[in-house]
Design an enzyme around this catalytic site. Structure first.
Site, PDB file in Angstrom:
ATOM      1  N   GLY A  95       0.765  -1.235   0.000  1.00 48.55           N
ATOM      2  CA  GLY A  95       0.000   0.000   0.000  1.00 48.55           C
ATOM      3  C   GLY A  95       0.792   1.278   0.000  1.00 48.55           C
ATOM      4  O   GLY A  95       0.228   2.363  -0.203  1.00 48.55           O
ATOM      5  N   GLU A 121       3.970  -6.790   1.968  1.00 48.89           N
ATOM      6  CA  GLU A 121       3.491  -7.266   0.678  1.00 48.89           C
ATOM      7  C   GLU A 121       3.423  -6.115  -0.330  1.00 48.89           C
ATOM      8  O   GLU A 121       2.354  -5.795  -0.838  1.00 48.89           O
ATOM      9  CB  GLU A 121       2.071  -7.799   0.927  1.00 48.89           C
ATOM     10  CG  GLU A 121       1.586  -8.878   0.065  1.00 48.89           C
ATOM     11  CD  GLU A 121       0.317  -9.466   0.669  1.00 48.89           C
ATOM     12  OE1 GLU A 121       0.282 -10.681   0.851  1.00 48.89           O
ATOM     13  OE2 GLU A 121      -0.632  -8.710   0.982  1.00 48.89           O
ATOM     14  N   ARG A 141       3.269  -1.695  -5.713  1.00 49.23           N
ATOM     15  CA  ARG A 141       3.566  -0.434  -6.387  1.00 49.23           C
ATOM     16  C   ARG A 141       4.927   0.154  -5.997  1.00 49.23           C
ATOM     17  O   ARG A 141       5.705   0.554  -6.859  1.00 49.23           O
ATOM     18  CB  ARG A 141       2.458   0.568  -6.035  1.00 49.23           C
ATOM     19  CG  ARG A 141       2.501   1.860  -6.822  1.00 49.23           C
ATOM     20  CD  ARG A 141       1.507   2.875  -6.253  1.00 49.23           C
ATOM     21  NE  ARG A 141       0.215   2.294  -5.974  1.00 49.23           N
ATOM     22  CZ  ARG A 141      -0.809   2.275  -6.822  1.00 49.23           C
ATOM     23  NH1 ARG A 141      -0.693   2.836  -7.997  1.00 49.23           N
ATOM     24  NH2 ARG A 141      -1.963   1.718  -6.472  1.00 49.23           N
ATOM     25  N   TYR A 143      -8.778   5.923 -12.399  1.00 51.47           N
ATOM     26  CA  TYR A 143      -8.631   6.585 -11.092  1.00 51.47           C
ATOM     27  C   TYR A 143      -8.335   8.081 -11.212  1.00 51.47           C
ATOM     28  O   TYR A 143      -8.037   8.719 -10.211  1.00 51.47           O
ATOM     29  CB  TYR A 143      -7.487   5.941 -10.279  1.00 51.47           C
ATOM     30  CG  TYR A 143      -7.401   4.440 -10.378  1.00 51.47           C
ATOM     31  CD1 TYR A 143      -8.404   3.636  -9.846  1.00 51.47           C
ATOM     32  CD2 TYR A 143      -6.326   3.830 -11.010  1.00 51.47           C
ATOM     33  CE1 TYR A 143      -8.328   2.256  -9.948  1.00 51.47           C
ATOM     34  CE2 TYR A 143      -6.238   2.449 -11.104  1.00 51.47           C
ATOM     35  CZ  TYR A 143      -7.249   1.667 -10.571  1.00 51.47           C
ATOM     36  OH  TYR A 143      -7.165   0.308 -10.669  1.00 51.47           O
ATOM     37  N   CYS A 194     -10.558   4.945 -29.338  1.00 51.98           N
ATOM     38  CA  CYS A 194     -11.745   5.605 -29.875  1.00 51.98           C
ATOM     39  C   CYS A 194     -12.690   6.097 -28.807  1.00 51.98           C
ATOM     40  O   CYS A 194     -13.863   5.736 -28.804  1.00 51.98           O
ATOM     41  CB  CYS A 194     -12.467   4.651 -30.804  1.00 51.98           C
ATOM     42  SG  CYS A 194     -11.410   4.120 -32.143  1.00 51.98           S
ATOM     43  N   GLU A 195     -12.192   6.832 -27.859  1.00 49.75           N
ATOM     44  CA  GLU A 195     -13.090   7.516 -26.943  1.00 49.75           C
ATOM     45  C   GLU A 195     -12.399   8.754 -26.373  1.00 49.75           C
ATOM     46  O   GLU A 195     -11.180   8.765 -26.187  1.00 49.75           O
ATOM     47  CB  GLU A 195     -13.608   6.607 -25.825  1.00 49.75           C
ATOM     48  CG  GLU A 195     -12.638   5.706 -25.139  1.00 49.75           C
ATOM     49  CD  GLU A 195     -13.381   4.713 -24.240  1.00 49.75           C
ATOM     50  OE1 GLU A 195     -13.943   5.154 -23.226  1.00 49.75           O
ATOM     51  OE2 GLU A 195     -13.389   3.509 -24.567  1.00 49.75           O
ATOM     52  N   TYR A 223       0.898  -1.671 -12.268  1.00 50.33           N
ATOM     53  CA  TYR A 223      -0.471  -1.707 -12.774  1.00 50.33           C
ATOM     54  C   TYR A 223      -0.613  -1.068 -14.159  1.00 50.33           C
ATOM     55  O   TYR A 223      -1.658  -0.549 -14.506  1.00 50.33           O
ATOM     56  CB  TYR A 223      -1.438  -1.071 -11.758  1.00 50.33           C
ATOM     57  CG  TYR A 223      -1.297  -1.654 -10.371  1.00 50.33           C
ATOM     58  CD1 TYR A 223      -1.735  -2.945 -10.108  1.00 50.33           C
ATOM     59  CD2 TYR A 223      -0.678  -0.938  -9.339  1.00 50.33           C
ATOM     60  CE1 TYR A 223      -1.571  -3.506  -8.835  1.00 50.33           C
ATOM     61  CE2 TYR A 223      -0.515  -1.499  -8.073  1.00 50.33           C
ATOM     62  CZ  TYR A 223      -0.959  -2.779  -7.833  1.00 50.33           C
ATOM     63  OH  TYR A 223      -0.803  -3.336  -6.588  1.00 50.33           O
TER      64      TYR A 223
HETATM   65  N1  LLP Z   1      -1.631  -7.135  -0.984  1.00 52.03           N
HETATM   66  C1  LLP Z   1      -2.909  -7.235  -1.368  1.00 52.03           C
HETATM   67  C2  LLP Z   1      -3.763  -8.236  -0.750  1.00 52.03           C
HETATM   68  C3  LLP Z   1      -3.414  -6.373  -2.360  1.00 52.03           C
HETATM   69  O1  LLP Z   1      -4.662  -6.461  -2.719  1.00 52.03           O
HETATM   70  C4  LLP Z   1      -2.546  -5.433  -2.955  1.00 52.03           C
HETATM   71  C5  LLP Z   1      -3.013  -4.554  -4.017  1.00 52.03           C
HETATM   72  C6  LLP Z   1      -1.203  -5.396  -2.541  1.00 52.03           C
HETATM   73  C7  LLP Z   1      -0.786  -6.258  -1.540  1.00 52.03           C
HETATM   74  C8  LLP Z   1      -0.194  -4.460  -3.118  1.00 52.03           C
HETATM   75  O2  LLP Z   1      -0.519  -3.135  -2.914  1.00 52.03           O
HETATM   76  P1  LLP Z   1       0.477  -1.973  -3.383  1.00 52.03           P
HETATM   77  O3  LLP Z   1       1.723  -2.074  -2.562  1.00 52.03           O
HETATM   78  O4  LLP Z   1       0.726  -2.173  -4.839  1.00 52.03           O
HETATM   79  O5  LLP Z   1      -0.296  -0.725  -3.129  1.00 52.03           O
HETATM   80  N2  LLP Z   1      -4.894  -1.248  -9.987  1.00 52.03           N
HETATM   81  C9  LLP Z   1      -4.758  -0.292  -8.919  1.00 52.03           C
HETATM   82  C10 LLP Z   1      -4.140  -0.881  -7.685  1.00 52.03           C
HETATM   83  C11 LLP Z   1      -4.901  -2.031  -7.095  1.00 52.03           C
HETATM   84  C12 LLP Z   1      -4.214  -2.624  -5.897  1.00 52.03           C
HETATM   85  C13 LLP Z   1      -4.789  -3.943  -5.573  1.00 52.03           C
HETATM   86  N3  LLP Z   1      -4.217  -4.602  -4.462  1.00 52.03           N
HETATM   87  C14 LLP Z   1      -3.930   0.889  -9.411  1.00 52.03           C
HETATM   88  O6  LLP Z   1      -3.507   0.900 -10.553  1.00 52.03           O
HETATM   89  O7  LLP Z   1      -3.722   1.847  -8.669  1.00 52.03           O
END
Ligand code: LLP
Length: 425
Positions: free
Chosen positions: A247, A285, A288, A327, A354-355, A383
């Site tokens: 996160g 975990e 990003r 987003y 096309c949008e 992502y």
């Molecule tokens: N652990 C779990 C259970 C998750 O669902 C996620 C992300 C992470 C770890 C990793 O989170 P991070 O460190 O990447 O914030 N598509 C969206 C992001 C969706 C995140 C989903 N879960 C975007 O492009 O911002």
């Protein structure tokens, strides 16, 4: 090596990027304009050294603060074999959220014992695949998930180690679509439901409950919500293992200053030490914050037109980067051959789809954009490839790894034949 004439680059670019004397962007020692010529555009360019450096910041950082821990690559952020391979080499463990990510993680060289299988709607086939592969932990998300895993484990005659996902009723300041810790969430067990669920799982002969998991959301730029999540987990009693999720946010723009990886680890580990009791195994975990800034996307300008605004259209868009449309995410951009140039024209950097909503960046300054120019958008490693798609029959871009002046193709560009390869009629 830094040249005296080098211009400082925004920290959204990969570590080790520079602008050469001609004003060309260099990533991993390679000229971005030459990369575009060699591999075509659009293309994802991954600075391997950046990826490794951030992985080391996590792995070494956690080891120094709390040796009984592990850092899992949240592989949904960049599920490509070459990325899995590099992060496995750096000693990380892995989080997969589907059978497909599991297949990729295994191919990328992760030890199944260090893979964690997530998902709020895992199928029986996915669970069977996970258990047959010898996945170390399954993260349980609902009572139906519990029942399904019990059936699969019983059939295979194994007692599967599990973590239980908790929704701690903590929300960070992020886009609603990527906030996951609020009480009313599709993920995990709420604090009110958790005690009964934990008792049920602890009593299962086919499951070995070792701890709790939580992940409160993504692109969080403040540390306080992470601390509150730890406090919420502490209310549920003592467990051996705590997976505190990912996160941590990143800088997409020069002005953004997210907490550093060491600051983030220090804050959350301190909260864990204070709230969870001694002798716990602590897992992180990140997705990003490991991969986003390692990568830039290169595009070629196709057209420039002036309809009230200046519209600069490139050869990619929402098929390689959905985030602006999903987003409202902001990116920065530059012309890779004129990085020195100051003073630009306010433009709408549009995609080819096309949008009207297919705009990569609204109101971005570009210096004299013209057809053939290579446009670069940094911080596209998380992502981007992961959510790439074939809208308008656009083949997905290649992934190119660069390091020490060498470039190698990690994923080739899709072909038109690929677009038809699953059609059986
Ligand atoms: N652990 C779990 C259970 C998750 O669902 C996620 C992300 C992470 C770890 C990793 O989170 P991070 O460190 O990447 O914030 N598509 C969206 C992001 C969706 C995140 C989903 N879960 C975007 O492009 O911002």
């Amino acid at each position: 090596m830094t040249d005296a004439r080098d211009q400082p680059l925004s920290h959204a670019y990969p570590i080790g990027s520079r602008v050469d004397a001609r004003g060309h962007l260099q990533i991993g020692g390679c000229d971005a304009v030459e990369l575009a010529a060699q591999f075509g555009t659009p293309a994802f360019i991954v600075a391997e050294d950046d990826l490794r450096e951030r992985a080391r910041a996590y792995v070494r950082g956690l080891t120094a603060l709390h040796p009984d821990g592990d850092v899992l690559f949240a592989s949904k952020a960049f599920p490509c074999t070459a990325v899995y391979r590099v992060l496995a080499q750096e000693g990380m463990a892995c989080d997969v959220a589907s059978g497909g990510e599991l297949a990729l993680a295994l191919r990328g060289g992760f030890d199944p014992a260090r893979i964690y299988m997530h998902g709020n709607a895992k199928s029986e086939a996915e669970l069977r695949f996970a258990l047959e592969a010898g996945v170390g932990h399954v993260v349980l998300d609902s009572l139906h998930d519990v029942e399904r895993l019990e059936r699969v484990a019983a059939r295979l005659g194994v007692a599967q180690e599990v973590l239980v996902r908790i929704t701690p009723d903590v929300s960070g300041d992020t886009h609603a679509a990527i906030s996951t810790g609020q009480a009313d969430s599709k993920f995990g067990f709420g604090l009110a439901q958790a005690p009964a669920a934990l008792e049920r799982i602890a009593g299962s002969p086919h499951l070995r409950m070792v701890g709790l998991h939580c992940h409160i959301g993504s692109q969080l730029l403040e540390l306080e919500p992470f601390r509150r999540a730890v406090s919420a987990l502490a209310q549920l009693g003592e467990f051996d293992v705590y997976n505190l999720g990912g996160g941590l946010g990143v800088a997409y723009l020069e002005a953004q200053e997210p907490p550093s990886i060491p600051d983030y680890l220090a804050a959350v580990v301190a909260a864990a030490h204070a709230e969870l009791g001694p002798g716990k195994r602590i897992l992180f975990e990140p997705g990003r914050s490991l991969v986003a800034n390692s990568t830039v996307t290169l595009y070629t300008v196709q057209t420039v037109k002036r309809n009230v605004s200046t519209w600069v259209a490139v050869d990619g868009g929402m098929s390689d980067n959905l985030r602006p449309m999903l987003y409202g995410s902001r990116y920065q951009a530059a012309i890779a051959s004129r990085m020195h140039a100051t003073g630009g024209e306010l433009c709408q950097l549009a995609g080819k789809h096309c949008e009207s909503g297919d705009v990569i960046i609204r109101d971005v300054e570009l210096h004299e954009p013209a057809p053939g120019d290579i446009v670069v958008t940094p911080a596209t490693g998380a992502y981007g490839y992961a959510m790439a798609n074939n809208y308008n029959g656009v083949p997905r871009p290649p992934v190119v790894f660069v390091s020490g002046g060498n470039a190698r193709l990690a994923v080739r560009r899709e072909t038109y034949e690929d677009l038809m390869s699953r059609d059986v009629d």
